[in-house]
Design a protein around this motif. Structure first.
Motif, PDB file in Angstrom:
ATOM      1  N   LEU A  26       0.825  -1.208   0.000  1.00 10.73           N
ATOM      2  CA  LEU A  26       0.000   0.000   0.000  1.00 10.73           C
ATOM      3  C   LEU A  26       0.856   1.254   0.000  1.00 10.73           C
ATOM      4  O   LEU A  26       0.460   2.287  -0.556  1.00 10.73           O
ATOM      5  CB  LEU A  26      -0.939  -0.001   1.208  1.00 10.73           C
ATOM      6  CG  LEU A  26      -2.115  -0.968   1.111  1.00 10.73           C
ATOM      7  CD1 LEU A  26      -2.849  -1.055   2.438  1.00 10.73           C
ATOM      8  CD2 LEU A  26      -3.076  -0.535   0.009  1.00 10.73           C
ATOM      9  N   GLU A  27       2.009   1.182   0.613  1.00 13.77           N
ATOM     10  CA  GLU A  27       2.924   2.318   0.561  1.00 13.77           C
ATOM     11  C   GLU A  27       3.323   2.594  -0.876  1.00 13.77           C
ATOM     12  O   GLU A  27       3.401   3.747  -1.316  1.00 13.77           O
ATOM     13  CB  GLU A  27       4.143   2.042   1.436  1.00 13.77           C
ATOM     14  CG  GLU A  27       3.822   2.048   2.924  1.00 13.77           C
ATOM     15  CD  GLU A  27       5.039   1.785   3.799  1.00 13.77           C
ATOM     16  OE1 GLU A  27       6.162   1.759   3.259  1.00 13.77           O
ATOM     17  OE2 GLU A  27       4.875   1.614   5.023  1.00 13.77           O
ATOM     18  N   GLN A  28       3.549   1.524  -1.627  1.00 11.40           N
ATOM     19  CA  GLN A  28       3.926   1.682  -3.028  1.00 11.40           C
ATOM     20  C   GLN A  28       2.730   2.101  -3.880  1.00 11.40           C
ATOM     21  O   GLN A  28       2.839   2.975  -4.738  1.00 11.40           O
ATOM     22  CB  GLN A  28       4.507   0.373  -3.562  1.00 11.40           C
ATOM     23  CG  GLN A  28       5.023   0.461  -4.989  1.00 11.40           C
ATOM     24  CD  GLN A  28       5.749  -0.810  -5.415  1.00 11.40           C
ATOM     25  OE1 GLN A  28       5.816  -1.782  -4.673  1.00 11.40           O
ATOM     26  NE2 GLN A  28       6.298  -0.805  -6.623  1.00 11.40           N
ATOM     27  N   GLU A  29       1.570   1.485  -3.635  1.00 10.56           N
ATOM     28  CA  GLU A  29       0.374   1.766  -4.437  1.00 10.56           C
ATOM     29  C   GLU A  29      -0.162   3.174  -4.219  1.00 10.56           C
ATOM     30  O   GLU A  29      -0.531   3.876  -5.181  1.00 10.56           O
ATOM     31  CB  GLU A  29      -0.723   0.750  -4.102  1.00 10.56           C
ATOM     32  CG  GLU A  29      -2.045   0.996  -4.808  1.00 10.56           C
ATOM     33  CD  GLU A  29      -3.174   0.130  -4.267  1.00 10.56           C
ATOM     34  OE1 GLU A  29      -4.321   0.351  -4.690  1.00 10.56           O
ATOM     35  OE2 GLU A  29      -2.920  -0.761  -3.417  1.00 10.56           O
ATOM     36  N   LEU A  30      -0.223   3.583  -2.946  1.00  5.02           N
ATOM     37  CA  LEU A  30      -0.899   4.832  -2.606  1.00  5.02           C
ATOM     38  C   LEU A  30       0.027   5.920  -2.072  1.00  5.02           C
ATOM     39  O   LEU A  30      -0.443   7.031  -1.778  1.00  5.02           O
ATOM     40  CB  LEU A  30      -1.984   4.557  -1.554  1.00  5.02           C
ATOM     41  CG  LEU A  30      -3.059   3.519  -1.921  1.00  5.02           C
ATOM     42  CD1 LEU A  30      -3.983   3.287  -0.744  1.00  5.02           C
ATOM     43  CD2 LEU A  30      -3.842   3.974  -3.150  1.00  5.02           C
ATOM     44  N   GLY A  31       1.296   5.592  -1.921  1.00  2.00           N
ATOM     45  CA  GLY A  31       2.201   6.545  -1.289  1.00  2.00           C
ATOM     46  C   GLY A  31       1.900   6.706   0.188  1.00  2.00           C
ATOM     47  O   GLY A  31       2.244   7.742   0.801  1.00  2.00           O
ATOM     48  N   ALA A  32       1.234   5.711   0.795  1.00  2.00           N
ATOM     49  CA  ALA A  32       0.883   5.777   2.212  1.00  2.00           C
ATOM     50  C   ALA A  32       2.140   5.807   3.070  1.00  2.00           C
ATOM     51  O   ALA A  32       3.137   5.149   2.765  1.00  2.00           O
ATOM     52  CB  ALA A  32       0.013   4.584   2.591  1.00  2.00           C
TER      53      ALA A  32
END
Length: 324
Positions: A183-189
């Motif tokens: 999710l960090e990669q997908e959304l920049g979370a």
């Protein structure tokens, strides 16, 4: 010989008929007297329980000597004494995943309605108070581009984060027990400690399960860390928030507002929250759409049927009890 199933909350006619194809079915009827008395009377003969909303543990199930499975029509299982059920070798099943998107819809609708004061201004309009253009005292706050903090980045939290990031260009912060690299990669979370998240987010959305660790996770100290312009949204479980502290924070302007679907006591007919214009209060409707409730019922039925026919259920909360 057919096994016996007891519904411990209301089930629709379709489910009752499906269950009756394979099992003897007992459905307490309020027209026949006290529901709890009917439930307790049936327990000694019961092999399976299906329903939601009833606390079940050592005290409640002491006479259920034949019980093999409790099939909950819910994703959360804090109403059940999992340790006791496991000790007894009783399978507990739930209905995850099928309610993810509808609950995320509800969570984001609370963000939107709290920010734009939808419920408050709906009541204002219907009361005949709209006699000139709305002025600053009734202005809301933007959602687009604001920072969204997710406390508990599970499936539902991730679904809310996607709505915020992809639909409203919101930077995403999250806290929890583990990092979510995908999710960090997908959304920049971006991962934050809870205190950091509370201090930075414009919207704080609670999506953690209730446990000893998360009970009153948000209290006076935590609310004091939030921005005065921030909004708290709780679609998880009521006891995650210390309700008197939240009421005080809303009343004093410690935070801007709150969007709530859950409460420390449910159902709730009276509360100081209902008198606060900066609190949007809903009656625990996170999964309450026709389509989602049907999907939950279908999955609970399949879980129950599988367990009682000797097949491993799809969704076991306590898999260690399954010997097959």
């Amino acid at each position: 010989m057919k096994k016996t199933v007891l519904a411990f909350s209301r089930v629709n006619q379709e489910m009752a008929e499906r269950l009756a194809q394979d099992f003897n079915v007992i459905i307490p009827d309020p027209k026949k007297g006290d529901i709890n008395a009917q439930f307790n009377e049936a327990l000694p003969e019961v092999h399976g329980l299906i329903g939601s909303g009833r606390k079940l543990g050592r005290e409640q199930l002491a006479t259920a000597e034949r019980l093999e499975v409790v099939s909950s029509i819910s994703v959360g299982y804090d109403n059940y004494d999992v340790e006791y059920l496991t000790e007894r070798g009783i399978a507990l099943t739930n209905t995850p995943d099928v309610l993810t998107e509808s609950t995320a819809d509800l969570g984001f609708s609370l963000i939107m309605s709290s920010a734009r004061r939808v419920a408050e201004l709906d009541a204002y309009t219907k009361a005949g108070n709209w006699k000139r253009s709305i002025e600053p005292p009734h202005f809301g706050t933007d959602v687009y581009g604001k920072t969204l903090g997710i406390v508990g980045m599970g499936n539902i939290g991730a679904a809310i984060a996607r709505r915020g990031r992809l639909g409203f260009n919101m930077p995403i912060l999250y806290s929890g027990n583990s990092r979510k690299s995908a999710l960090e990669q997908e959304l920049g979370a971006q991962f934050r400690s809870l205190d950091q998240l509370l201090a930075e987010a414009d919207f704080v959305c609670l999506v953690v399960p209730l446990s000893d660790k998360t009970h009153h996770l948000i209290g006076k100290r935590e609310l004091g860390l939030m921005k005065k312009s921030a909004i708290l949204v709780n679609i998880a479980r009521g006891p995650i928030v210390e309700e008197p502290a939240l009421i005080e924070a809303l009343h004093n302007g410690t935070i801007r507002g709150a969007g709530l679907d859950v409460y420390e006591k449910e159902p709730l007919s009276e509360s100081p929250l209902f008198k606060l214009s900066n609190a949007v209060t809903l009656p625990h409707i996170g999964s309450a759409t026709t389509e989602t409730r049907q999907a939950m019922a279908d999955l609970a039925y399949q879980n129950l049927r599988s367990a009682l026919l000797g097949e491993r259920p799809q969704n076991l909360v306590n898999p260690q009890v399954w010997k097959g």
